[in-house]
Design an enzyme around this catalytic site. Structure first.
Site, short mmCIF file in Angstrom:
data_model
loop_
_atom_site.label_atom_id
_atom_site.label_comp_id
_atom_site.label_asym_id
_atom_site.label_seq_id
_atom_site.Cartn_x
_atom_site.Cartn_y
_atom_site.Cartn_z
N HIS A 150 16.37 -75.24 70.57
CA HIS A 150 15.94 -74.37 71.67
C HIS A 150 15.23 -75.16 72.74
CE1 HIS A 150 16.00 -70.44 69.18
NE2 HIS A 150 17.03 -70.51 69.99
N CYS A 208 37.40 -79.10 77.55
CA CYS A 208 36.20 -78.29 77.64
C CYS A 208 35.05 -78.80 76.78
CB CYS A 208 36.51 -76.83 77.30
SG CYS A 208 37.06 -76.61 75.60
C1 PEP Z 1 34.57 -78.94 71.35
O1 PEP Z 1 34.68 -79.10 70.13
O2 PEP Z 1 34.67 -79.88 72.18
C2 PEP Z 1 34.29 -77.61 71.91
C3 PEP Z 1 34.33 -77.38 73.19
O3 PEP Z 1 33.95 -76.63 71.04
P1 PEP Z 1 32.52 -76.48 70.33
O4 PEP Z 1 31.58 -77.47 70.98
O5 PEP Z 1 32.10 -75.07 70.53
O6 PEP Z 1 32.84 -76.83 68.91
#
Ligand code: PEP
Ligand code: MG
Length: 533
Positions: free
Chosen positions: A182, A493
């Site tokens: 956090h 992403c």
């Molecule tokens: C990733 O694994 O790069 C992703 C975007 O998903 P998370 O971070 O939620 O696992």
């Protein structure tokens, strides 16, 4: 003059701070033992009341993220699970401070021993609650940090962060800690420099043992204690270069991202909570490249209506721009009560789509909410942790079934394009099994940890967990090439998309579509403008 001491950790919030070191691990303050057990009981109850009142006061000026943390702490303080055993210990003869400390320390040890990052991160909240009440019991206020101090110690409590006036600088340097905690989230959203995982080897700073000025380089994750004049000078140069880059970056925010060579790059944002969209001007990004839906899955599983409203809110906010919502990715470091299972190795276990397909009744609720929300904007849906084509086929079949069910009942709905996260190496190495998906979104956080066999939440192997390793970049490039051949759009992403140091390599690998944390949007666009591809 003491020798300079350099410690290396991991950046949790980029930036620079120069100031006196302030130890968070100083000895506990003095408590005056009371005459009777009844007085001890009254003292503890009063102290809990004072601590709760102070937290309530902080909520009034807190933003939604901070308020959530404070509300969580108030709920813990009001819960008999903590005060009950402490009052029982008082009844059996213990003073209030020892009783409270003993109960909280046992609870904290349980959280810290967890192999799940989420619970380890929540241990900081318990530390915080413990110290708030102890402070109220002893009325000790001598632990005020000087302005611009660098807080140094095991971990920092979120309330301590919120009580601190950061307007004259300062930073956070933690021996342990986690970039997922956090307090790390707060530091990133307020722009306070923070480094975690410095290890236990540093000095124990105290008024009797001052280490003087410290230089915190939270861009690269290091700290220098008792620096030489030459180090101070070099540090100030890096610090002003960072400040200049950040100021300049703001000027990129309003414009579409483009490289030095004039190549357009789409930059979308990652949403992890509904409140995220309140702080973003949709005109500054190309849509939502990843909306994580785990935040909806709290103590109880969300019903269809709750989910529908959340998805609709983001779709309406985004207007015509695309919003890529990911079905729930529970498991791994994201436990969800009532859904995830206890496993020895959760990152390699029943997480993401594996868990959703094992509990189709829960996935079907989410699918119905997504189908209904689909009429309110430009929705795309993707599945996390896909490893084999059959998982995609089964998830897509559930969409078709639920769509038919809604249509038969006359409920308005729209089937979105369905894509997959590319975050398991099997998909990145052999993407040809997925030629029928609508899009790929590379999850570099997981792809990197699985390719490098280095957990994303373990500071001891953080040096191995790099998206810039040729093995990871080569895989990303091959996925992009496959997407081009097959006309399947490919975006990324993972957190690397917002990291200025990783952006050149990602664009060289062929990516032209990144989705980044909102706080990284300006810096990412500025970094793209420096790339020559
Ligand atoms: C990733 O694994 O790069 C992703 C975007 O998903 P998370 O971070 O939620 O696992
Ligand atoms: Mg992932």
């Amino acid at each position: 003059m003491p020798e300079p001491l350099r410690l290396q950790g991991i950046s949790a919030s980029a930036g620079y701070a120069e100031g006196p070191l302030f130890s968070l691990d100083r000895a506990a303050s003095h408590y005056t033992v009371k005459a009777t057990a009844a007085d001890e009981r009254a003292a503890l109850e009063a102290a809990i009341g004072i601590a709760t009142g102070r937290l309530g006061g902080l909520i009034e000026t807190a933003d939604s993220e901070a308020a959530g943390i404070l509300e969580f702490q108030i709920a813990m303080l009001e819960d008999d699970a903590l005060s009950g055993p402490a009052l029982a210990a008082i009844a059996s003869g213990q003073p209030a401070d020892a009783a409270w400390r003993q109960v909280l320390d046992a609870e904290i040890a349980g959280y810290e021993a967890s192999d799940q990052d989420y619970f380890r991160a929540r241990a900081a909240d318990l530390h915080d609650i413990r110290d708030q009440v102890l402070r109220a019991l002893s009325e000790d206020d001598e632990s005020t940090a000087p302005a611009g101090a660098i807080f140094y110690g095991e971990d920092l409590a979120p309330t301590r962060f919120l009580e601190t006036d950061w307007s004259s600088g300062g930073g956070i340097a933690l021996k342990a800690g986690s970039a997922a905690s956090h307090v790390a989230m707060l530091a990133r959203s307020r722009g306070v420099p923070m480094v975690v995982g410095l290890g236990a080897a540093g000095p124990s700073a105290s008024p009797a043992n001052p280490v003087g000025i410290a230089l915190l380089d939270a861009e690269h994750g290091g700290i220098v204690l008792s620096p030489s004049p030459a180090e101070i000078e070099a540090f100030r140069r890096s610090s002003s270069s960072f400040a200049a880059r950040r100021d300049k970056a703001e000027t990129y925010l309003a414009r579409p991202a483009m490289t030095k060579a004039g190549t357009a790059v789409r930059v979308q944002v990652n949403i992890a909570d509904l409140s995220d969209v309140d702080g973003i001007d949709i005109a500054t990004c190309d849509g939502v490249g990843l909306m994580r839906t785990e935040f909806l899955f709290g103590k109880t599983l969300p019903d269809e209506e709750t989910q529908y409203r959340a998805y609709r809110k983001v779709l309406e906010w985004a207007g015509e721009k695309p919003v890529t919502i990911r079905t729930v990715d529970a498991g791994g470091d994201k436990p969800v009560p009532g859904l995830t299972v206890e496993e020895a190795n959760p990152f390699l276990g029943l997480r993401g789509i594996r868990l959703s397909l094992a509990r189709p009744e829960i996935l079907r609720v989410q699918i119905r909410a997504l189908l209904r929300a689909g009429i309110h904007g430009n929705l795309k849906v993707m599945f996390p942790m896909i490893a084999v084509a059959d998982e995609y086929a089964r998830a897509a079949a559930l969409f078709a079934e639920e769509q038919a069910g809604l249509a038969a009942r006359g409920v308005a709905q729209k089937t979105p394009p369905l894509g997959i996260m590319v975050e398991v190496p099997s998909v990145a190495i052999a993407p040809e099994a997925f030629a029928d998906v609508a899009f790929f979104s590379i999850g570099s956080n997981d792809l990197t940890q699985y390719v490098m066999a280095a957990a994303r939440d373990n500071t001891a192997v953080a040096h191995l967990n790099s998206v810039r390793h040729p093995a990871v970049l080569r895989l990303i490039a091959s996925v992009v090439a496959f997407g081009r051949e097959q006309r399947i759009p490919v975006s990324l992403c993972g957190d690397a998309g917002g990291d200025p140091a990783s952006i050149p390599g990602l664009l060289e690998a062929g990516l032209r579509d990144l989705s980044v944390a909102p706080a990284q949007l300006a810096m990412a666009k500025a970094a793209i403008a420096d790339v020559t591809v």
